[in-house]
Scaffold this active site. Structure first.
Site, PDB file in Angstrom:
ATOM      1  CB  VAL A 186      -9.573   1.877  39.880  1.00 58.78           C
ATOM      2  CG1 VAL A 186     -10.468   2.826  40.686  1.00 58.78           C
ATOM      3  CG2 VAL A 186      -9.727   0.443  40.385  1.00 58.78           C
ATOM      4  CB  CYS A 187      -7.151   5.916  38.354  1.00 54.54           C
ATOM      5  SG  CYS A 187      -6.882   5.565  40.103  1.00 54.54           S
TER       6      CYS A 187
END
Length: 225
Positions: A123-124
């Site tokens: 995600v990040c």
């Protein structure tokens, strides 16, 4: 001044003069969810990246989506090891590339090669990595300075990186690519950084030094004979 690199091979490797390090959401709360790498290894690798970037004067940008919430604050080592890092606050955006100030800060570095690491990888790291790649940047994702809740999340992320042209790499490889040669004035300091990401390298250095000391002692003995 840094060592002038030879003009031979290595053109496919990252250029230290064109690189910036982006450390995304290395937050102490999120560390508790990481299952694909030990948190000790993860923190050591992030620390090594911060150290090599500081030594070689690479721009460093840090950010956190919601540091006051359960994800927690950034790991404190970053402020110590990369004091020149620029911190970009976000307004809750999960994808750092959705934050205009973050993108502007990246663009202001003037660098087109982005070395990214973060928690979570899926995600990040992945979201801004894909967006940065689409925006024309060369993007390297440092998988062992990043972490995910599962091996499955990591594997699917690597597949998506491969499909999009984001280059997965490791901390040790990044240090080597940026170093390129031992014939540079920072060589001894770089060797110490290797021992952060690869602790066993310390034993290599120690055994080499011991062998030198023994050889020197033997020569002095022979010279006295």
């Amino acid at each position: 001044m840094g060592h002038v690199l030879p003009s031979g091979g290595g053109k496919a490797l990252m250029n230290v003069g064109d690189a910036a390090l982006l450390l995304l959401d290395h937050q102490t709360g999120l560390f508790q969810t990481v299952k694909d790498i030990t948190v000790a290894e993860l923190r050591a690798n992030v620390s090594a990246l911060a150290q090599i970037a500081t030594l070689l004067k690479l721009p460093v940008i840090t950010t956190a989506s919601e540091p006051e919430g359960p994800n927690g604050p950034l790991m404190p080592e970053l402020a110590e090891l990369a004091p020149h890092a620029v911190y970009v606050p976000r307004n809750g955006e999960v994808n750092a590339w959705d934050n205009d100030l973050f993108v502007q800060t990246v663009e202001k570095t003037g660098k087109k090669t982005l070395i990214m690491a973060g928690v979570w990888t899926s995600v990040c790291v992945m979201f801004p990595a894909l967006d940065a790649k689409a925006a024309g940047f060369n993007v390297y994702a440092v998988v062992d300075a990043s972490g995910d809740p599962s091996q499955m999340a990591s594997r699917t992320t690597l597949a998506r990186f491969a499909q999009s042209g984001v280059m997965p790499t490791t901390t040790n490889a990044v240090i080597c690519e940026l170093q390129r040669t031992w014939r540079r004035p920072e060589a001894a300091e770089i060797a110490d950084i290797y021992t952060v990401a690869t602790p066993d390298y310390r034993t290599v250095m120690e055994s080499y030094q011991k062998a030198k000391d023994v050889g020197s002692a033997q020569k002095q003995y022979q010279d006295r004979m």
